[in-house]
Write an enzyme that holds these catalytic residues in place. Structure first.
Site, mmCIF file in Angstrom:
data_model
loop_
_atom_site.group_PDB
_atom_site.id
_atom_site.type_symbol
_atom_site.label_atom_id
_atom_site.label_comp_id
_atom_site.label_asym_id
_atom_site.label_seq_id
_atom_site.Cartn_x
_atom_site.Cartn_y
_atom_site.Cartn_z
ATOM 1 N N TYR A 1 -1.485 -0.042 10.690
ATOM 2 C CA TYR A 1 -1.645 -0.467 9.434
ATOM 3 C C TYR A 1 -0.338 -0.097 8.544
ATOM 4 C CZ TYR A 1 -3.441 -1.079 4.397
ATOM 5 O OH TYR A 1 -3.853 -1.504 3.203
ATOM 6 N N SER B 1 0.918 -1.159 -0.032
ATOM 7 C CA SER B 1 -0.102 -0.120 -0.117
ATOM 8 C C SER B 1 0.943 1.291 0.118
ATOM 9 C CB SER B 1 -0.904 -0.043 1.280
ATOM 10 O OG SER B 1 -1.491 1.232 1.501
#
Ligand SMILES: NC(=O)c1ccc[n+]([C@@H]2O[C@H](COP(=O)([O-])OP(=O)(O)OC[C@H]3O[C@@H](n4cnc5c(N)ncnc54)[C@H](OP(=O)(O)O)[C@@H]3O)[C@@H](O)[C@H]2O)c1
Length: 256
Positions: free
Chosen positions: A150, A137
């Site tokens: 995250y 990501s």
């Protein structure tokens, strides 16, 4: 050997779209996730071989690799299973949430990669080459407030990808990473925001995000390059998002 790719996290979003795209281009696919009903529907639609497997459970992962080997082997692996939980600050988040994010985004990726490497080497012996792609990501490249666990998990997945590429040097196995920005998938933000559908929709309000199909086209495109071409790191954002801090809402219009 035919081209056969294992895609984890295939029951929704980017993983499901990638299985569809691979199948369109003539690849055999193995679709992996925990939800059997969704995998069965995808298998019926695309011809994928479905394997129910929780990537955080090492016994299930060993069985996955054995089943892949016994049903035709593999020349490709997409480590896509993953996700985010919560947007709390470092101060106010919980180790339980962080642990779950590490389990799936980092330890699951490692376990599947380790179990699948002997199968991929067999594939490379038979066909000349094999490929691994890790779905990280932009959250694995840039930190942001509330990114917490995250960010930490995806930075770790990014690091593991680099380590793996170095460790496999000299083998005909390419190691690629795809780091998308904002992608509007059905479940990712809903899960991150703990089921708050209205807040999840606000994330995508008045902005043109990437779709799962956009990401799948680029992802499968990396596998479709000549096999000696290794796209180490592909960063992919919607035009409306110029960094993790800059998401343009409203129409995109030429200036001046
Ligand atoms: N959407 C975004 O904005 C975005 C942006 C950048 C990167 N990403 C990354 O892209 C990947 C896919 O995201 P997405 O948007 O497609 O999310 P999604 O729709 O929530 O899909 C996540 C997939 O992972 C599977 N999964 C979760 N935990 C698992 C486990 N323990 N074992 C096996 N499978 C598991 C889920 O299936 P089951 O629940 O059936 O197991 C599901 O198929 C993730 O790694 C995510 O972090 C997403």
């Amino acid at each position: 050997m035919v081209r056969r790719v294992v895609v984890t996290g295939a029951s929704s979003g980017i993983g499901a779209a990638s299985v569809r795209r691979f199948a369109e281009l003539g690849w055999e696919t193995v679709a992996v996730a925990r939800r059997e009903d969704r995998l069965r529907a995808l298998a019926e639609e695309t011809g994928a071989h479905a394997v129910v497997c929780d990537v955080t459970d090492e016994e299930q992962v060993s069985r996955l690799a054995a089943e892949v080997a016994a049903t035709g082997g593999a020349t490709g692996l997409v480590n896509n299973a993953g996700g985010a939980i919560g947007t709390e600050s470092v101060e106010h988040s919980s180790n339980d949430d962080w642990r779950r994010m590490f389990e799936v985004n980092v330890l699951g990726l490692r376990a599947v990669t380790a179990a699948m490497l002997p199968v991929l080497r067999e594939g490379a012996r038979a066909s000349g080459w094999a490929s691994i792609l890790n779905l990280t990501s932009t959250a694995g490249l840039s930190a942001y407030p509330g990114g917490g666990g995250y960010n930490a998990a995806k930075f770790a997945a990014h690091a593991v990808t680099e380590v793996l590429r170095l460790e496999l040097a000299g083998e005909p196995i390419r190691v690629m990473e795809l780091a998308p920005g904002l992608v509007h998938t059905e479940e990712f933000t809903l899960n991150r925001l703990r089921g708050d559908a209205a807040a999840a929709e606000r994330t995508y309000a008045d902005v043109i995000p990437l779709t799962a199909e956009d990401v799948a086209r680029v992802l499968v495109g990396a596998f479709e390059q000549p096999p000696h071409v290794n796209q180490d790191l592909i960063t992919l954002r919607p035009v409306a998002q110029s960094s993790v801090f800059h998401t343009h809402r409203g129409p995109l219009v030429p200036k001046g």
